[in-house]
Scaffold this active site. Structure first.
Site, PDB file in Angstrom:
ATOM      1  N   CYS A   1       0.433  -1.326  -0.056  1.00 45.29           N
ATOM      2  CA  CYS A   1       0.019  -0.131  -0.454  1.00 45.29           C
ATOM      3  C   CYS A   1       1.077   0.988   0.034  1.00 45.29           C
ATOM      4  O   CYS A   1       1.959   0.847   0.076  1.00 45.29           O
ATOM      5  CB  CYS A   1      -1.006  -0.411   1.285  1.00 45.29           C
ATOM      6  SG  CYS A   1      -0.074  -0.056   2.257  1.00 45.29           S
TER       7      CYS A   1
ATOM      8  N   CYS B   1       2.779   2.010   3.324  1.00 46.04           N
ATOM      9  CA  CYS B   1       4.226   0.437   3.245  1.00 46.04           C
ATOM     10  C   CYS B   1       5.116   1.166   2.209  1.00 46.04           C
ATOM     11  O   CYS B   1       6.678   1.348   3.053  1.00 46.04           O
ATOM     12  CB  CYS B   1       3.528  -0.577   2.723  1.00 46.04           C
ATOM     13  SG  CYS B   1       2.391  -0.941   3.672  1.00 46.04           S
TER      14      CYS B   1
END
Lengths: 80, 351
Positions: A10, A13
């Site tokens: 994501c 991240c």
């Protein structure tokens, strides 16, 4: 030292990985960052909100992108 | 090794910090109160637009609503994020572990609202819950309530429809999550969960990252979240409010009353079917449907549409496919969809 970024790709991240590598650079440390992307692996760590940062197998932050300064403090704390 | 750390000014004293919060809160209240009057002066006096004209009405609607929604979003997201920094999904799981169905579904739906949660974490949360022994139906109640009663949707409804509709939305959103989770739990669908979920073993102690967080970090976290969310949704919001303003100014009063009013039984299912694939534009959808409801679309239809948009989104379904087999995913969409439909019909019948 073993540094792991737990997350499944994501946006946050990637932001955590970038912040961690910047913190490492500031500290002059040359440690590779392992990306843990397997759901089972992540959950086995006890993490349910990504991204998370683990140093030497110990979860340090969960579910948020800490500042470069905070990551640097965590890294120095773990190194000493 | 800590030589590079000094960053003067970042570690504010707590007095300064709370002073800053109080000043920001005061500025917020003043801004919110003066919003209408300020734009009256700018649009009608300075720009010289006629308040009775379509253009004047549409321009005023656009600037006034944009300011109002942005103020509401920043204020409420900040407060919600700071409060949520005391709750973690790990603690929520501990609270739900070993709960019985029924009351457990109620607890899960409630916790779904207060637990900080992003849909990108839906899969690890699902595995973590199920692996820790939280029953499937209770886990699903959590996963339905969390996006449905999320702060952005509720704030937008509050801003565009007023507090009564917002309360109704929250209450019925929770009911759908509780009932749908309970029904799915009773159907014993564990065999349609991908097997690796049950094979996941938890090792190690859970960390409780939020317990020792200082206030300074909680407030900084709230501010960061405001910037992230507002930064992400403002384009959708502007487009939605602009379309809403155009409809507000130019569409005839009863444009939709004929075919999307309470009299048409097909309006609700169509609204739900259209709502499911729309997600990223939820911030733009709500200002738009507010304008539609002004022009005669029945309130139940509008509520069902909004619930379908936020609770059953295509991207989240694609994520959940990693842990749910297609049959379970389809049943999930079906049961939640029926819940949303019921809410729509109920409203259209009552109001």
């Amino acid at each position: 030292m073993k540094i792991e970024v737990l997350g499944t790709g994501c946006k946050n991240c990637n932001a955590l990985e970038a912040a961690t590598s910047e913190a490492l650079q500031q500290l002059g440390m040359d440690v590779p960052i392992d990306k843990v992307t397997d759901y089972g692996e992540i959950v086995a760590y006890g993490v349910m909100s990504t991204p998370a940062l683990a140093i030497d197998g110990e979860i340090k932050t969960i579910g948020r992108v800490p500042s470069v300064r905070e990551i640097a403090e965590l890294l120095t704390g773990a190194a000493s | 090794m800590s030589v590079f750390l000094p960053e003067p000014g970042t570690r504010r004293s707590s007095v300064n910090l709370w002073g800053l919060v109080a000043a920001a809160g005061f500025a917020w209240v003043v801004g919110y109160m003066l919003n209408g009057r300020f734009w009256d002066v700018v649009v009608f006096d300075l720009l010289g637009l006629d308040p009775e004209s379509r253009l004047g009405e549409a321009v005023h609607f656009f600037v006034y609503d944009t300011t109002k929604i942005l103020l509401l979003l920043s204020g409420i997201i900040f407060i919600v994020t700071v409060l949520r920094s005391f709750v973690t999904i790990e603690r929520t799981r501990a609270l739900l572990g070993g709960r019985r169905e029924g009351l457990g579904n109620v607890a899960a739906a409630g916790l779904g609202v207060v637990t900080p949660f992003c849909s990108c974490s839906a899969v690890p949360a699902f595995i973590g819950f199920v692996a820790a022994g939280v029953p499937l139906g209770i886990t699903l109640s959590f996963l339905i309530a969390s996006p449905m009663v999320n702060e952005v949707a509720v704030i937008l409804i509050l801003g565009m429809f007023g507090w009564k509709v917002a309360v109704l939305y929250v209450v019925f959103g929770l009911l759908v999550a509780i009932v749908a989770g309970y029904v799915l739990g009773r159907m014993r669908l564990e065999r349609w969960v991908e097997p690796f979920v049950f094979e996941t073993k938890l090792r190690g102690e859970l960390v409780e990252p939020s317990t020792e967080m200082p206030w300074e970090d909680r407030l900084a976290f709230g501010w960061q979240e405001v910037r992230t969310i507002v930064g992400k949704i403002w384009p959708y919001l502007l487009v939605g409010i602009a379309l809403g303003a155009a409809i507000h100014g130019w569409a005839p009063e009863d444009l939709f009353a004929g075919w999307a009013g309470a009299g048409n039984p097909l309006a609700v299912p169509i609204a739900v079917l259209v709502g499911i694939p729309l997600y990223s534009s939820a911030a733009g959808i709500i200002p738009l449907v507010q304008a539609l409801s002004d022009k005669g679309v029945a309130l139940g239809t509008v509520l069902a549409f909004m619930m379908a948009v936020v609770a059953l989104s295509l991207p989240e379904m694609i994520l959940l496919r990693r842990v749910l087999k297609p049959k379970l995913l389809a049943t999930f969409v079906g049961v939640v969809g029926v819940g949303v439909l019921t809410v729509g019909y109920l409203f259209n019948a009552v109001i």
